[in-house]
Design an enzyme around this catalytic site. Structure first.
Site, short mmCIF file in Angstrom:
data_model
loop_
_atom_site.label_atom_id
_atom_site.label_comp_id
_atom_site.label_asym_id
_atom_site.label_seq_id
_atom_site.Cartn_x
_atom_site.Cartn_y
_atom_site.Cartn_z
CG PHE A 632 -1.82 1.26 1.23
CD1 PHE A 632 -3.00 1.26 0.52
CD2 PHE A 632 -1.45 2.41 1.91
CE1 PHE A 632 -3.81 2.38 0.50
CE2 PHE A 632 -2.25 3.53 1.89
CZ PHE A 632 -3.43 3.52 1.19
CG ASP A 741 5.75 4.08 1.33
OD1 ASP A 741 5.83 4.94 2.23
OD2 ASP A 741 4.67 3.73 0.82
CE LYS A 772 -0.03 6.54 7.37
NZ LYS A 772 -1.39 6.92 7.72
CB THR A 796 0.16 25.68 -5.29
OG1 THR A 796 -0.42 25.68 -6.58
CG2 THR A 796 0.03 27.05 -4.65
#
Length: 934
Positions: A632, A741, A772, A796
């Protein structure tokens, strides 16, 4: 202007990240109202406002009052997992902010972190709705559920979205698939080939070109209808159309209301979704709250996305686009309550001060002045166009435009460009006529002194959970958005340390901490002190376009936070808003580096530049990323391409078919299964290498491998250090980038700051993504992965300085209180206690695994697991599940042994009750009997 200090900072900044897009550094403490002040003390009237992101200007008193209000402080400290544990006042906050200004006819809203996430999830809502209609209400088939996990039909159907030439909708891979204005946003990234239609190219002045513009509008609408028909015949149906009311980045391209009415008519006729991207045009700058209100559409668009001046991202939607299941539109944070609190203040000021009227009045004054200058300097200025305060003017070429912007800056006016030769105007809603006069006067001076010559030369539980208040709030929230993932509502003012308090007054020891997102507990004194520090206030109020206008202390902030805890061997950093964005842009960095190497350092060819705009090779090459079963990595479309854990994340979304390898499934206890586990890991590594070789031979080269140190959502699957060492060796052998990751594992929860440090790798990974517990998103990377051009890795905001300020305090606490040592000590105590319970309840508990305080234990089935989690919650302990049947533990770094004792006592009690529950015992006994020879 004096640039010595700025250049000095930039030279230092280049050592840590690609800063090619930086214009200058800003002193946000001193910036005020419509004026931006750089670190050298230069004050400039700001008509660009952080790429259209400041509604009320810098340091507005109402926003200062909002952030200094003691009632709001905890909302700024604790960033909740909104989809799971929204605060008790969340519905009230939504009603007094986002729902106060909802587009007419749309009463449901979903918050997101940024504009790209809003677009991505809007697209997902389209796909979900379409496939729901195709199924006629039946649930997805087993084949669909299984095939979507490996990115194949029918679970991942070949659906398309129609977009327009020159559009920009974002820089994540799904948003980039519908963006077609600059090669820097798309070059080297695999993209789906979806239909692209022409957007009207109006001739100016409008009143002199009515017939030609009507013909062009008609031509574009006919092209849209033709494309829908063509793609339907290809069995690649168009499920939606996405458009901007005004194409912003593409050059401020306006279209008449008749065009948008025609588009909506086509959508209704073909039963497809009509999505309006108001990321840049929303929040009143055009003189109406939403630009599409100018078009007098017969009915509202189906989806309206927002961000920028709205301070938070998200989308409003027609109720038929609400998924019927939880988690379909979901991520850890799905927005930030602190931004919604600030938006409350903004909405109040807009109404009390009649700022929409001001936008129209001041806008008319502003553009009347520009029309006069256009008449005066017709050889240089053309196509003045605008609505309210939002608009643009064209120059003969990009060189001229850029010189004018530079000279304006020297005269104290800050503007921004778009398209190939346009200056765009994006002022605050509080711009007044005297500000417009200042600009027009300085602009006139620049024009007067501008000759043709230099144009050419210069470039605890009291009631049930969820309780009655939570249930009431749930029903209220459900009227405006899909809330099926909500567990209960939280009182974040009363939550403290390792304890979470819900709106019904239940106090729970939190072992899940906002899906692993709270590093040092709720309302930590150091964070309270940080947010109360007046020196930090402007950082929390003014959300800058970091890649273009970072604050003057940005490098210092990075060095004392993110760079102070960088993974060994990685000294460059890119900040991002969330975990999915971090993964997406990390993949983009791999694609860019691969293609640059393939070109031998040469610039991209003209063919590459042209084809990437339409999403076809060679500009968008057929490259791929290798990922793992049960992985995931996020819910945006690029991250979903490498995610294979649950159908709910992927069903109905078109994603590329990329290689997927097996992740080791270890047998426990490890010490009794050494030989089997070694064989399993060897098999998985051989599979990785075989996949790389076979995909390379097929002409779809594997450029990178993305992997979690422990597969979190997929069931807390662990592998040995030797596995990761072998994986790095395979990647190095085949010149494949290795990205780790660490979104869920970073920031010390495993006993080391980064989980991959446990693996003793020969060298650092190429890329390490985080989010997180780090409070912000981003990724570290080796120098080789820094793009050589500006705006390749860009959006942005590219993060949020206020989160980095809080991270500084977190890092300081971790170091001063030696929290990594505590994590190891407390973790050892926790897992020893769990090991005892596993021995005591062998038919209920199995496969205990963990590092530090991070880990899991399995139950016999999902049904048993979910009952245990519910019973634990009733006893005052909040936990979370993962995989099919695991309970995962994600406590804070400040967890102590006394907290562990509370948890173990309550867990033991629940397990004992579960044993005495007839139905559960029967289920558990069956599983135990099937697994045991005796």
């Amino acid at each position: 202007m004096v640039y010595i200090f700025i250049k000095c900072i930039l030279s230092c900044q280049f050592e840590t990240q690609n800063s090619d897009a930086v214009h200058f550094f800003v002193d946000y403490d001193k910036s005020y109202g419509n004026y931006i002040v750089d670190v050298d003390g230069n004050a400039m009237l700001d008509l660009f406002t952080q790429i259209a992101s400041l509604p009320l200007g810098y340091n507005h008193p109402s926003m200062l009052e909002s952030i200094q209000n003691p009632d709001n402080i905890y909302a700024f400290l604790n960033r909740p997992a909104l989809g799971f544990y929204p605060p008790g006042d969340w519905v009230t906050r939504l009603r007094s902010s986002l729902l106060q200004v909802a587009p007419p006819g749309l009463s449901e809203v979903m918050t997101m972190a940024c504009g790209s996430c809003a677009i991505e999830n809007g697209l997902k809502a389209m796909f979900i709705s379409h496939q729901g209609k195709m199924r006629n209400g039946r649930p997805p088939s087993q084949e669909e559920l299984q095939s979507c996990l490996i990115n194949q039909f029918p679970g991942c159907p070949d659906l398309t979205v129609l977009s327009f030439k020159n559009a920009l909708h974002g820089r994540t891979m799904g948003a980039a698939a519908v963006s077609h204005n600059k090669w820097t946003h798309k070059l080297d990234f695999p993209a789906p080939e979806w239909p692209i239609a022409s957007f009207p190219d109006l001739k100016y002045p409008l009143e002199e070109n009515v017939r030609e513009n009507e013909a062009d509008t008609k031509r574009c609408l006919e092209e849209v209808e033709d494309l829908i028909d063509i793609w339907s015949k290809k069995n690649r149906p168009v499920v939606g159309i996405i458009t901007e009311p005004i194409q912003a980045e593409g050059g401020d391209i306006f279209a008449p209301p008749e065009f948008f009415k025609g588009l909506q008519e086509i959508c209704v006729k073909n039963d497809i979704c009509f999505q309006m991207d108001e990321v840049q045009t929303g929040c009143g700058v055009t003189g109406k709250m939403w630009a599409h209100e100018h078009f007098n559409l017969p009915q509202p668009p189906d989806i309206v996305t927002f961000s920028k001046k709205m301070l938070t991202g998200g989308f409003y939607y027609n109720s038929k686009f609400r998924p019927n299941e939880g988690f379909r539109i979901f991520n850890t944070w799905i927005g930030d309550p602190s931004k919604v609190i600030l938006l409350e203040a903004v909405v109040k000021v807009i109404r009390e001060q009649h700022l929409l009227t001001n936008a129209n009045d001041t806008g008319k004054h502003f553009f009347d002045g520009l029309y006069d200058l256009q008449d005066k300097y017709s050889n240089i200025l053309s196509k003045v166009r605008g609505l309210g305060l939002y608009g643009a003017v064209d120059f003969p070429d990009q060189k001229t435009r850029d010189i004018v912007m530079s000279k304006l800056r020297e005269k104290g006016i800050h503007t921004g460009g778009c398209g190939s030769k346009t200056i765009r105007f994006r002022p605050t809603l509080i711009l007044k006529k005297h500000h417009a006069d200042i600009f027009l006067d300085k602009f006139n001076l620049v024009r007067k002194n501008f000759s043709d010559k230099n144009m050419v030369i210069h470039l605890i539980s009291q009631v049930e959970i969820p309780g009655p208040k939570s249930k009431t709030l749930f029903n209220e929230l459900s009227t405006v958005q899909n809330s099926l993932a909500v567990q209960f509502f939280v009182d974040y003012d009363k939550s403290f340390g390792n304890y979470l308090v819900d709106v019904d007054g239940n106090v729970m020891l939190d072992m899940f901490t906002q899906i692993a997102s709270i590093p040092i507990g709720y309302n930590h004194p150091s964070l309270v002190e940080t947010i109360r520090n007046e020196e930090n206030l402007s950082t929390f109020i003014n959300r800058p376009a970091l890649a273009v206008f970072p604050p003057g202390d940005w490098l210092k902030r990075l060095q004392s936070s993110l760079l102070a805890v960088a993974p060994p061997g990685l000294n460059e950093i890119q900040t991002m808003a969330c975990g999915a964005c971090s993964i997406e842009h990390g993949m983009k960095a791999m694609f860019i580096a691969y293609q640059r190497k393939k070109r031998g350092g040469e610039p991209p060819s003209k063919e590459e530049l042209q084809t990437c705009i339409t999403g076809v090779p060679p500009g968008c090459p057929d490259l791929c990323i290798l990922s793992f079963k049960n992985a995931f990595h996020g819910r945006t479309m690029g991250a979903l391409a490498i995610t294979h854990s649950k159908p709910v994340h992927k069903l109905d979304f078109p994603v590329p078919y990329w290689p997927m390898a097996s992740f080791p499934i270890l047998k426990y206890p490890l010490e009794e299964n050494v030989r089997e586990n070694q064989a399993e890991e060897r098999r998985c590594l051989e599979e990785v290498e075989d996949l790389i070789v076979s995909w390379n031979k097929s002409g779809r080269p594997v450029v990178g491998c993305v992997i979690e140190p422990m597969q979190a959502e997929g069931g807390d699957n662990f592998a040995s250090a030797e596995f990761f060492q072998g994986l790095q060796k395979v990647c190095s052998k085949h010149d494949v980038s290795l990205a780790i990751d660490e979104v869920q594992t970073g920031c010390g929860s495993t006993g080391k700051f980064w989980a991959h440090e446990h693996f003793n790798l020969k060298e650092s990974p190429d890329i390490v993504a985080f989010s997180k517990k780090m409070l912000t998103g981003g990724f570290y990377y080796k120098e080789h992965y820094r793009p050589h051009e500006a705006q390749r890795i860009f959006n942005t905001w590219v993060g949020d300085p206020s989160k980095v300020v809080l991270l500084e305090a977190v890092v300081k606490v971790i170091k001063e209180q030696n929290l990594l040592a505590r994590v190891n000590d407390t973790g050892n105590y926790l897992f020893n206690g769990l090991r005892g319970l596993q021995t005591q309840y062998p038919y209920l508990l199995s496969r205990l695994r963990g590092l530090g305080c991070y880990g899991s234990i399995d139950m016999p089935s999902m049904e048993v697991r979910d009952k245990v989690i519910s019973r634990l919650r009733a006893k005052g302990v909040n936990t979370g599940g993962c995989g099919e049947k695991s309970i995962r533990f994600r406590p804070t770094l400040t967890l102590e042994k006394r907290h562990v004792d509370i948890f173990l006592d309550r867990f033991n009690s629940v397990l004992h009750e579960t044993c005495n529950s007839n139905s559960t015992t029967a289920v558990a006994s069956e599983v135990y009997a099937a697994a045991s020879p005796t």
